[in-house]
Design a protein around this motif. Structure first.
Motif, short mmCIF file in Angstrom:
data_model
loop_
_atom_site.label_atom_id
_atom_site.label_comp_id
_atom_site.label_asym_id
_atom_site.label_seq_id
_atom_site.Cartn_x
_atom_site.Cartn_y
_atom_site.Cartn_z
N CYS A 5 23.95 80.80 -13.25
CA CYS A 5 24.48 79.44 -13.10
C CYS A 5 23.35 78.44 -13.28
N ARG A 6 23.73 77.24 -13.54
CA ARG A 6 22.71 76.20 -13.67
C ARG A 6 23.14 74.96 -12.90
N PHE A 7 22.10 74.24 -12.45
CA PHE A 7 22.30 72.91 -11.90
C PHE A 7 21.56 71.98 -12.85
N ALA A 8 22.24 70.91 -13.27
CA ALA A 8 21.70 70.13 -14.39
C ALA A 8 21.63 68.64 -14.08
N PRO A 9 20.71 68.26 -13.21
CA PRO A 9 20.60 66.83 -12.89
C PRO A 9 19.88 66.04 -13.98
N SER A 10 20.21 64.76 -14.06
CA SER A 10 19.46 63.86 -14.95
C SER A 10 18.38 63.21 -14.09
N PRO A 11 17.13 63.21 -14.56
CA PRO A 11 16.06 62.63 -13.73
C PRO A 11 16.04 61.11 -13.84
N LEU A 39 17.47 75.72 -13.12
CA LEU A 39 17.41 74.27 -12.97
C LEU A 39 17.15 73.67 -14.36
N ARG A 40 18.17 72.99 -14.85
CA ARG A 40 18.03 72.36 -16.17
C ARG A 40 17.85 70.86 -15.97
N ILE A 41 16.80 70.32 -16.53
CA ILE A 41 16.55 68.88 -16.38
C ILE A 41 17.16 68.17 -17.59
N ASP A 42 18.23 67.40 -17.35
CA ASP A 42 18.95 66.72 -18.43
C ASP A 42 18.29 65.39 -18.76
N ASP A 43 17.19 65.49 -19.52
CA ASP A 43 16.41 64.28 -19.79
C ASP A 43 16.47 63.88 -21.26
N LEU A 183 24.03 62.53 -26.87
CA LEU A 183 24.69 62.36 -25.58
C LEU A 183 24.66 63.72 -24.88
N TYR A 184 25.08 63.74 -23.64
CA TYR A 184 24.98 64.95 -22.83
C TYR A 184 25.81 66.14 -23.38
N THR A 185 26.94 65.82 -24.02
CA THR A 185 27.96 66.84 -24.32
C THR A 185 27.47 68.05 -25.11
N PRO A 187 24.12 69.03 -26.15
CA PRO A 187 22.99 69.79 -25.59
C PRO A 187 23.41 70.70 -24.44
N SER A 188 24.32 70.21 -23.62
CA SER A 188 24.75 71.01 -22.47
C SER A 188 25.40 72.32 -22.95
N VAL A 189 26.25 72.21 -23.97
CA VAL A 189 26.92 73.42 -24.49
C VAL A 189 25.88 74.38 -25.09
N ILE A 201 29.64 75.42 -12.87
CA ILE A 201 30.23 74.90 -11.62
C ILE A 201 29.79 73.45 -11.48
N ARG A 202 30.74 72.54 -11.48
CA ARG A 202 30.39 71.11 -11.42
C ARG A 202 31.58 70.33 -10.87
N GLY A 203 31.38 69.02 -10.73
CA GLY A 203 32.41 68.19 -10.12
C GLY A 203 33.63 68.03 -11.02
N ASP A 205 35.04 65.52 -12.02
CA ASP A 205 34.98 64.43 -12.99
C ASP A 205 34.66 64.97 -14.38
N HIS A 206 34.33 66.26 -14.48
CA HIS A 206 34.00 66.86 -15.77
C HIS A 206 35.16 67.65 -16.39
N VAL A 207 36.35 67.61 -15.77
CA VAL A 207 37.46 68.45 -16.26
C VAL A 207 37.80 68.13 -17.73
N1 GLU Z 1 23.65 66.11 -16.28
C1 GLU Z 1 25.06 66.27 -16.13
C2 GLU Z 1 25.53 65.47 -14.94
O1 GLU Z 1 24.75 65.25 -14.03
C3 GLU Z 1 25.38 67.74 -15.95
C4 GLU Z 1 26.83 68.05 -15.87
C5 GLU Z 1 27.07 69.55 -15.99
O2 GLU Z 1 26.83 70.23 -14.99
O3 GLU Z 1 27.45 70.01 -17.05
O4 GLU Z 1 26.66 65.02 -14.90
#
Ligand code: GLU
Length: 446
Positions: A5-11, A39-43, A183-185, A187-189, A201-203, A205-207
């Motif tokens: 799994c990954r957690f992907a925050p934007s810094p 831990l993926r840094i979405d920068d 945009l994020y879409t 690179p994330s894939v 696994i995410r919120g 709001d991403h459905v």
């Molecule tokens: N950087 C995206 C966000 O924070 C990651 C979303 C995801 O987990 O795919 O919304």
């Protein structure tokens, strides 16, 4: 199968309770399965991302105990994203568009007025090479949209069950902006494919995003993760958290004296069928975690509940664990002091007040009508205090003065501590010692 799994925050800011909850769900799930947490840094947004925020995110995750097995930055992977974009172009799934944002705005408004959903009309698909060249000659740079199939995308969500997104109801998503930035879409894939992520696994709001992203996965590879969308976190009264996120950042909560385990316990339990309790370790939280326990309603975050759990955690915390923290606050008293007052504090910093009560000179607080009683109490207090002194002493005072209950105990507590409430008096008297106790009972400063 190894769970990855990954957690992907934007810094672009500090972590707050909302994204920590997402991180925690991923971490608990992975650790429970013995998998890998990335831990993926979405920068990709180079203007808004900073190294300071990235460091802050890593510091906060470390502080919370959410350790990762591997980390990387999206900004180091632009060539891979370019290559994938070319693959999509060649397959006819990524097309150039030249509308300005004002033109798109106008189109959306027009559709709304007509009572239609504001979905992009795909006019760019009909552009001839000559028209595209004319736009480029005008100085317009294309942005690039992914061509959705127009079919319905279905998946079984770990939290929401059977899901379907009708892609004919969506605008083709823009993957690359006019300035060439991603945009994020996409690179994330690509990263989810490269890292062989098994569960996203995410919120929730991403459905809708997931509907589009599943089509991108299918266009690029055979790999498709399982998706789990957790209900959003809201404030205790049901209002959105958005305005409070600053005060709910990890930096702020840490500063305010909240313990990582109290934060993780609350975030792991709210919105689930488990009781909201502080748990003794991350290990226990992990063992108790299951997606089956997560409800569909928004999870409510309460600062009062966090304070309560923080206090409960401290009540069970050993001196060894807090020793360094107490020393950093310059709170003396050692183990006996900690064991006595830990049941009466909500934060470690509350110990400072009790340390003052016990170890700094303080006048005894005595009401006029209790003066004689307190002097008598001072006179019959033994010179050596033991664990039994309090009960023996108050039994004698009860017999001699006919006082009982509150009228017996409250004047003594006030005279000795200056407060109406606090730790168990027997232990407190031992730490205070006879000399100080007698002086305070006589109204002197000691
Ligand atoms: N950087 C995206 C966000 O924070 C990651 C979303 C995801 O987990 O795919 O919304």
């Amino acid at each position: 199968m190894t769970v990855i799994c990954r957690f992907a925050p934007s810094p672009t800011g500090r972590l707050h309770v909302g994204n920590v909850r997402t991180a925690l769900m991923n971490w608990l799930f992975v650790r429970e399965r013995g998998g890998k947490f990335i831990l993926r840094i979405d920068d990709t947004d180079l203007e808004r991302s900073t190294n300071e925020y990235e460091d802050g995110i890593k510091e906060d995750l470390g502080w919370l105990g959410l350790n990762w097995d591997h980390t990387f930055n999206q900004s180091h992977k632009f060539p891979a994203y370019e290559a994938a974009a070319n693959t999509l172009r060649e397959a006819g799934r990524l097309y150039a568009c030249y509308e300005t944002s004002e033109e798109l705005d106008r189109q959306r408004k027009l559709l709304r007025v007509q009572g239609k959903p504001p979905v992009y009309n795909r006019a760019a698909l009909d552009l001839t090479d000559a028209q595209k060249e004319a736009y480029e000659d005008e100085g317009r740079k294309p942005h690039w949209r992914f061509k959705l199939s127009g079919k319905t995308v279905n998946w079984t969500d770990m939290v929401r069950g059977e899901q379907s997104v009708d892609t004919s109801s969506l605008s083709d998503p823009v993957l690359i902006r006019g300035d060439g930035s991603f945009l994020y879409t996409l690179p994330s894939v690509i990263d989810d494919i490269d890292e062989k992520i098994t569960h996203v696994i995410r919120g929730e709001d991403h459905v809708t995003n997931s509907g589009a992203q599943i089509e991108i996965f299918e266009a690029l590879s055979d790999h498709l993760p399982t998706f789990g969308h957790t209900p959003l976190l809201v404030w205790k009264d049901g209002s959105p958290l958005s305005k409070r996120l600053g005060s709910l950042s990890m930096g702020e909560l840490k500063e305010q004296g909240f313990e990582p385990l109290a934060i993780c316990s609350l975030l792991a339990k709210i919105g689930t069928s488990d009781p909201i309790e502080v748990r003794p370790s991350m290990e226990v939280l992990k063992d108790e975690f299951s997606f089956d326990k997560i409800g569909r309603a928004p999870a409510r975050f309460s600062d009062d509940e966090l304070l309560l759990l923080n206090g409960r955690l401290l009540h069970e915390t050993s001196y060894e664990t807090v020793k360094d923290h107490l020393e950093s606050l310059n709170v003396g008293g050692g183990e006996a002091f900690w064991n006595l007052i830990r049941a009466n504090i909500s934060k470690v910093s509350d110990t400072a007040g009790w340390s003052t009560v016990l170890y700094s000179p303080m006048p005894g607080q005595i009401e006029d009508e209790d003066k004689a009683f307190c002097i008598a109490a001072a006179n019959c207090l033994p010179d050596t205090i033991t664990d039994d002194s309090w009960s023996e002493w108050t039994a004698k005072l009860k017999a001699d003065h006919g006082r009982k209950g509150k009228s017996l105990f409250m004047p003594l507590r006030r005279a000795l501590t200056g407060r109406d409430r606090g730790p168990e008096m027997g232990g407190l008297l031992v730490l205070l010692g006879a000399e100080k106790a007698k002086a305070r009972l006589r109204g002197e400063t000691a």
